[in-house]
Design a protein around this motif. Structure first.
Motif, PDB file in Angstrom:
ATOM      1  N   GLY A   1      22.854  95.414  19.213  1.00 47.47           N
ATOM      2  CA  GLY A   1      24.250  94.542  17.893  1.00 47.47           C
ATOM      3  C   GLY A   1      23.337  93.200  17.840  1.00 47.47           C
ATOM      4  N   CYS A   2      24.406  92.453  15.997  1.00 51.01           N
ATOM      5  CA  CYS A   2      23.820  91.741  15.884  1.00 51.01           C
ATOM      6  C   CYS A   2      25.057  90.818  15.269  1.00 51.01           C
ATOM      7  CB  CYS A   2      22.474  91.371  15.225  1.00 51.01           C
ATOM      8  SG  CYS A   2      22.157  90.166  14.031  1.00 51.01           S
ATOM      9  N   GLU A   3      25.533  89.723  15.132  1.00 54.27           N
ATOM     10  CA  GLU A   3      26.597  89.627  14.112  1.00 54.27           C
ATOM     11  C   GLU A   3      26.085  88.312  13.080  1.00 54.27           C
ATOM     12  OE1 GLU A   3      30.191  88.353  16.343  1.00 54.27           O
ATOM     13  OE2 GLU A   3      29.725  90.322  17.737  1.00 54.27           O
ATOM     14  N   ASN A   4      25.022  88.144  13.064  1.00 54.17           N
ATOM     15  CA  ASN A   4      24.460  87.060  11.874  1.00 54.17           C
ATOM     16  C   ASN A   4      24.814  87.439  10.418  1.00 54.17           C
ATOM     17  OD1 ASN A   4      23.457  84.943  14.049  1.00 54.17           O
ATOM     18  ND2 ASN A   4      21.727  86.359  14.496  1.00 54.17           N
ATOM     19  N   PHE A   5      24.728  88.318  10.108  1.00 53.84           N
ATOM     20  CA  PHE A   5      25.259  88.905   9.194  1.00 53.84           C
ATOM     21  C   PHE A   5      24.137  87.873   7.865  1.00 53.84           C
ATOM     22  CE2 PHE A   5      28.604  90.091  11.202  1.00 53.84           C
ATOM     23  CZ  PHE A   5      28.753  91.645  10.371  1.00 53.84           C
ATOM     24  N   CYS A   6      22.734  88.032   8.196  1.00 52.58           N
ATOM     25  CA  CYS A   6      21.615  88.134   7.530  1.00 52.58           C
ATOM     26  C   CYS A   6      22.165  88.368   5.853  1.00 52.58           C
ATOM     27  CB  CYS A   6      20.605  87.802   7.586  1.00 52.58           C
ATOM     28  SG  CYS A   6      20.188  87.673   9.595  1.00 52.58           S
ATOM     29  N   THR A   7      22.247  88.106   4.630  1.00 49.77           N
ATOM     30  CA  THR A   7      22.365  88.791   3.558  1.00 49.77           C
ATOM     31  C   THR A   7      21.976  90.164   3.045  1.00 49.77           C
ATOM     32  OG1 THR A   7      21.826  87.820   1.903  1.00 49.77           O
ATOM     33  CG2 THR A   7      24.624  86.794   2.532  1.00 49.77           C
ATOM     34  N   TYR A   8      21.368  89.862   3.898  1.00 43.95           N
ATOM     35  CA  TYR A   8      20.218  91.187   3.075  1.00 43.95           C
ATOM     36  C   TYR A   8      19.816  92.263   4.389  1.00 43.95           C
ATOM     37  CZ  TYR A   8      16.620  88.854   6.381  1.00 43.95           C
ATOM     38  OH  TYR A   8      16.973  87.896   7.406  1.00 43.95           O
ATOM     39  N   CYS A   9      20.764  91.966   5.395  1.00 42.64           N
ATOM     40  CA  CYS A   9      20.267  93.098   6.792  1.00 42.64           C
ATOM     41  C   CYS A   9      22.033  94.006   6.782  1.00 42.64           C
ATOM     42  CB  CYS A   9      19.869  92.004   8.088  1.00 42.64           C
ATOM     43  SG  CYS A   9      19.525  92.827   9.554  1.00 42.64           S
ATOM     44  N   VAL A  10      20.952  95.356   7.199  1.00 40.33           N
ATOM     45  CA  VAL A  10      21.691  96.317   7.229  1.00 40.33           C
ATOM     46  C   VAL A  10      21.909  96.288   8.734  1.00 40.33           C
ATOM     47  CG1 VAL A  10      20.514  98.075   7.528  1.00 40.33           C
ATOM     48  CG2 VAL A  10      22.689  98.818   6.908  1.00 40.33           C
ATOM     49  N   VAL A  11      21.677  95.734   9.723  1.00 42.74           N
ATOM     50  CA  VAL A  11      21.415  95.630  11.066  1.00 42.74           C
ATOM     51  C   VAL A  11      22.732  95.990  12.041  1.00 42.74           C
ATOM     52  CG1 VAL A  11      20.855  95.431  13.626  1.00 42.74           C
ATOM     53  CG2 VAL A  11      19.164  95.490  11.569  1.00 42.74           C
ATOM     54  N   PRO A  12      23.539  94.215  11.291  1.00 38.82           N
ATOM     55  CA  PRO A  12      25.483  94.334  11.832  1.00 38.82           C
ATOM     56  C   PRO A  12      26.004  95.008  11.149  1.00 38.82           C
ATOM     57  CG  PRO A  12      23.870  92.181  11.045  1.00 38.82           C
ATOM     58  CD  PRO A  12      22.833  93.621  10.376  1.00 38.82           C
ATOM     59  N   PHE A  13      25.878  95.950  10.812  1.00 35.41           N
ATOM     60  CA  PHE A  13      26.407  97.261  10.419  1.00 35.41           C
ATOM     61  C   PHE A  13      26.117  98.462  11.200  1.00 35.41           C
ATOM     62  CE2 PHE A  13      26.074  94.275   6.849  1.00 35.41           C
ATOM     63  CZ  PHE A  13      27.653  94.174   6.083  1.00 35.41           C
TER      64      PHE A  13
ATOM     65  N   SER B   1      13.487  86.160  17.991  1.00 35.91           N
ATOM     66  CA  SER B   1      13.701  84.123  18.380  1.00 35.91           C
ATOM     67  C   SER B   1      14.901  84.145  17.234  1.00 35.91           C
ATOM     68  CB  SER B   1      13.692  82.856  19.255  1.00 35.91           C
ATOM     69  OG  SER B   1      12.944  83.263  20.093  1.00 35.91           O
ATOM     70  N   HIS B   2      16.171  83.501  17.379  1.00 33.35           N
ATOM     71  CA  HIS B   2      16.712  82.970  15.198  1.00 33.35           C
ATOM     72  C   HIS B   2      16.151  82.263  15.730  1.00 33.35           C
ATOM     73  CE1 HIS B   2      18.311  82.119  12.066  1.00 33.35           C
ATOM     74  NE2 HIS B   2      19.212  82.917  12.403  1.00 33.35           N
ATOM     75  N   PRO B   3      15.634  81.163  14.539  1.00 30.94           N
ATOM     76  CA  PRO B   3      14.841  79.986  14.523  1.00 30.94           C
ATOM     77  C   PRO B   3      16.585  78.572  14.951  1.00 30.94           C
ATOM     78  CG  PRO B   3      13.889  80.479  12.974  1.00 30.94           C
ATOM     79  CD  PRO B   3      15.412  82.002  13.593  1.00 30.94           C
TER      80      PRO B   3
ATOM     81  N   ASN C   1      21.740  83.883   4.168  1.00 32.16           N
ATOM     82  CA  ASN C   1      23.103  82.869   5.315  1.00 32.16           C
ATOM     83  C   ASN C   1      21.785  82.491   6.433  1.00 32.16           C
ATOM     84  OD1 ASN C   1      24.954  81.908   6.582  1.00 32.16           O
ATOM     85  ND2 ASN C   1      24.835  84.429   6.579  1.00 32.16           N
ATOM     86  N   ARG C   2      20.660  82.241   6.452  1.00 36.22           N
ATOM     87  CA  ARG C   2      20.029  82.566   7.582  1.00 36.22           C
ATOM     88  C   ARG C   2      19.990  81.478   8.468  1.00 36.22           C
ATOM     89  NH1 ARG C   2      17.333  85.736  10.227  1.00 36.22           N
ATOM     90  NH2 ARG C   2      15.632  84.502  11.206  1.00 36.22           N
ATOM     91  N   LYS C   3      20.691  80.360   7.995  1.00 31.48           N
ATOM     92  CA  LYS C   3      21.866  79.219   8.352  1.00 31.48           C
ATOM     93  C   LYS C   3      21.125  78.155   8.566  1.00 31.48           C
ATOM     94  CE  LYS C   3      25.837  82.304  10.074  1.00 31.48           C
ATOM     95  NZ  LYS C   3      24.793  83.282  10.324  1.00 31.48           N
TER      96      LYS C   3
ATOM     97  N   GLY D   1      16.416  91.527  22.362  1.00 34.85           N
ATOM     98  CA  GLY D   1      17.512  91.577  21.305  1.00 34.85           C
ATOM     99  C   GLY D   1      17.575  91.441  20.006  1.00 34.85           C
ATOM    100  N   GLN D   2      18.114  91.690  19.388  1.00 34.68           N
ATOM    101  CA  GLN D   2      18.499  91.253  17.989  1.00 34.68           C
ATOM    102  C   GLN D   2      18.168  89.434  17.501  1.00 34.68           C
ATOM    103  OE1 GLN D   2      19.531  94.577  17.886  1.00 34.68           O
ATOM    104  NE2 GLN D   2      17.845  95.214  16.160  1.00 34.68           N
ATOM    105  N   ASN D   3      18.721  89.236  18.317  1.00 39.03           N
ATOM    106  CA  ASN D   3      18.485  87.741  18.648  1.00 39.03           C
ATOM    107  C   ASN D   3      18.988  86.528  20.078  1.00 39.03           C
ATOM    108  OD1 ASN D   3      18.828  85.151  18.177  1.00 39.03           O
ATOM    109  ND2 ASN D   3      21.132  85.163  17.646  1.00 39.03           N
TER     110      ASN D   3
END
Ligand code: 5AD
Ligand code: SF4
Length: 449
Positions: A167-179, A246-248, A285-287, A211-213
């Motif tokens: 799973g992933c909860e980062n919700f990058c605005t382009y990304c469908v993975v969290p859904f 990894s997420h930066p 929304n990369r934070k 993992g996604q992150n």
């Protein structure tokens, strides 16, 4: 949920053919599916024409990934004509994203199963066998398939993936993975260590923790990713350890210091940047911003000299100007990536970008920018390989080279492909290879004996 046996053990095994698209996580999931199915009187075949059951494990990340699967499903129709009892199942992200809509659109599909519902496969198949359509796309907050021992399709393998979180909860605005893959959850560390030890004992020499992150891995006793990496690295110095992705925003110095303390943790970090423009990073929304990212690269250079860097880049995100694009090229040059995965932005239904922004970069402009990014990366990869000529690397041999039985191929710690004459070496051996020439994609050399 428990798994149900659908056939008594004595009946002849039926044949399952699995085709997998998309990320490494999907390939790892297919091995979990393989394990569930072989426990239920199926055997895996790589000959599609003899299959009683075809599974396609799918990807939704970009529209072209989905189009490829749809085209493939059309081809499966003829197998169904040849074998009327054949069951076709769609697994993974497309199943999760489209749900029962996919059953209406693709009539040949019998079973739809989302990434958290694989334990339910035997029950779903027993429904499909009665001629009904079967679907389970329920996402879970805690499913990690921790107790399932993946079926390694390559039994004499050298390198294996171990899924450590989902799973992933980062919700990058382009990304469908969290859904499509739901909430983030970490797998219990004991089962990860047991799996890694078993792999080592059966001859594997490299594991990649997936993992996604991975940086937000958190075990129940509060241990984070750095501790997990250390424990896996301690299994044996001859076991190489890699990780992705990894997420930066949360790549910590603690992890870099752990990497530096264990030579068998590979000197290679995949750190997706996506864009070099602060404006675009914010819209995504990369934070993190460009400066933060550069700071992380500097920390890697200081703590892990000689560490290879790879990335993901999206060309033509909403409102991207020539200036934004130039900043991406400049940043690529500044980092000097060894390798990159590069994509055109593809709008995905349900994401924030689809709801709030306009996909306003012309298709031709997107293509041209992507080409500029790819051309630059080719040059950077070549430059990086050229700088390795004359150096000696420890290579883990994976296989005979595609071109000749007299050559072996493997990778160095930096994840670069190295080809060299065989002598008496075999897959699974560690060999010191002195590099004498290169192409953009490969280093070539001679074993130092
Ligand atoms: N369009 C294009 N590329 C995407 N990625 C994720 N979503 C999209 C999209 N909608 C890319 C990102 C990510 C990689 C796995 O796929 O670069 O890091
Ligand atoms: Fe998608 Fe961002 Fe999660 Fe990666 S971190 S899977 S790009 S939402």
């Amino acid at each position: 949920m428990t798994t149900h046996k659908i056939l008594p053990e004595l009946e002849p095994k039926r044949k399952l053919y699995i085709e997998t698209y998309g990320c490494q996580m999907n390939f790892s999931d297919s091995q979990i599916v393989g394990s569930i199915m072989t426990d239920n009187n199926f055997e895996i075949t790589d000959i599609i024409a003899e299959a009683d059951l075809i599974f396609v494990n799918t990807c939704s990340i970009r529209d072209n990934a989905e189009k490829r699967v749809r085209a493939r499903l059309q081809e499966f129709k003829r197998y169904k004509k040849m074998k009327p009892g054949l069951i076709i199942g769609v697994l993974g992200c497309m199943a999760e994203r489209l749900k029962s809509q996919l059953l209406e659109e693709e009539k040949m599909v019998d079973v739809i199963v989302g990434p958290d519902a694989y334990r339910d496969l035997p029950r779903l198949l027993s429904i499909a066998e009665t001629g009904q359509k079967a679907i389970n796309v329920i996402l879970s907050a805690d499913e990690t398939y921790a107790d399932i021992n993946p079926v390694r399709l390559d039994s004499k393998g050298i390198s294996a993936f171990i899924s450590i979180m989902r799973g992933c909860e980062n919700f990058c605005t382009y990304c469908v993975v969290p859904f499509t893959r739901g909430k983030e959850r970490s797998r219990n560390p004991e089962t990860i260590l047991t799996e890694a030890k078993e792999l080592f004992n059966s001859g594997y020499r490299e594991v990649t923790l997936l993992g996604q992150n991975v940086n937000s891995y958190q075990s129940e006793n509060g241990n984070g990713f750095a501790q997990l990496m250390a424990s896996v690295a301690e299994i044996d110095p001859r076991l190489r350890v890699r990780f992705a992705t990894s997420h930066p925003k949360d790549l910590s110095d603690e992890l870099l210091n752990t990497m530096s303390a264990y030579p068998n943790i590979c000197r290679s970090i995949h750190l997706p940047v996506q864009s070099g423009s602060d404006k675009i990073l914010k819209l995504m929304n990369r934070k993190y911003d460009r400066q933060w990212y550069q700071g992380r690269i500097e920390a890697i250079r200081t703590i892990l000299p000689g560490c290879a860097l790879s990335t993901d880049i999206i060309a033509g995100f909403c409102s991207e100007t020539e200036e934004d694009h130039k900043q991406t090229l400049e940043l690529m040059e500044w980092v000097g990536y060894d390798y990159a995965f590069m994509f055109k932005y593809s709008e995905r239904a349900g994401t924030t970008a689809e709801k709030k922004y306009r996909d306003d970069v012309d298709e031709l402009v997107k293509s041209r920018r992507l080409k500029e990014i790819i051309d630059l990366q080719q040059e950077l990869s070549y430059r990086s390989n050229l700088a390795d000529v004359g150096k000696t690397f420890e290579v883990l041999v994976e296989r005979f080279s595609k071109k000749s039985q007299k050559e072996l191929s493997g990778r160095n710690s930096q994840n670069k492909m190295v080809v060299f004459p065989r002598h008496n070496f075999n897959p699974g051996d560690y060999v010191n290879v002195r590099i004498s020439s290169c192409t953009t994609a490969t280093l070539k050399g001679e074993a130092v004996i």
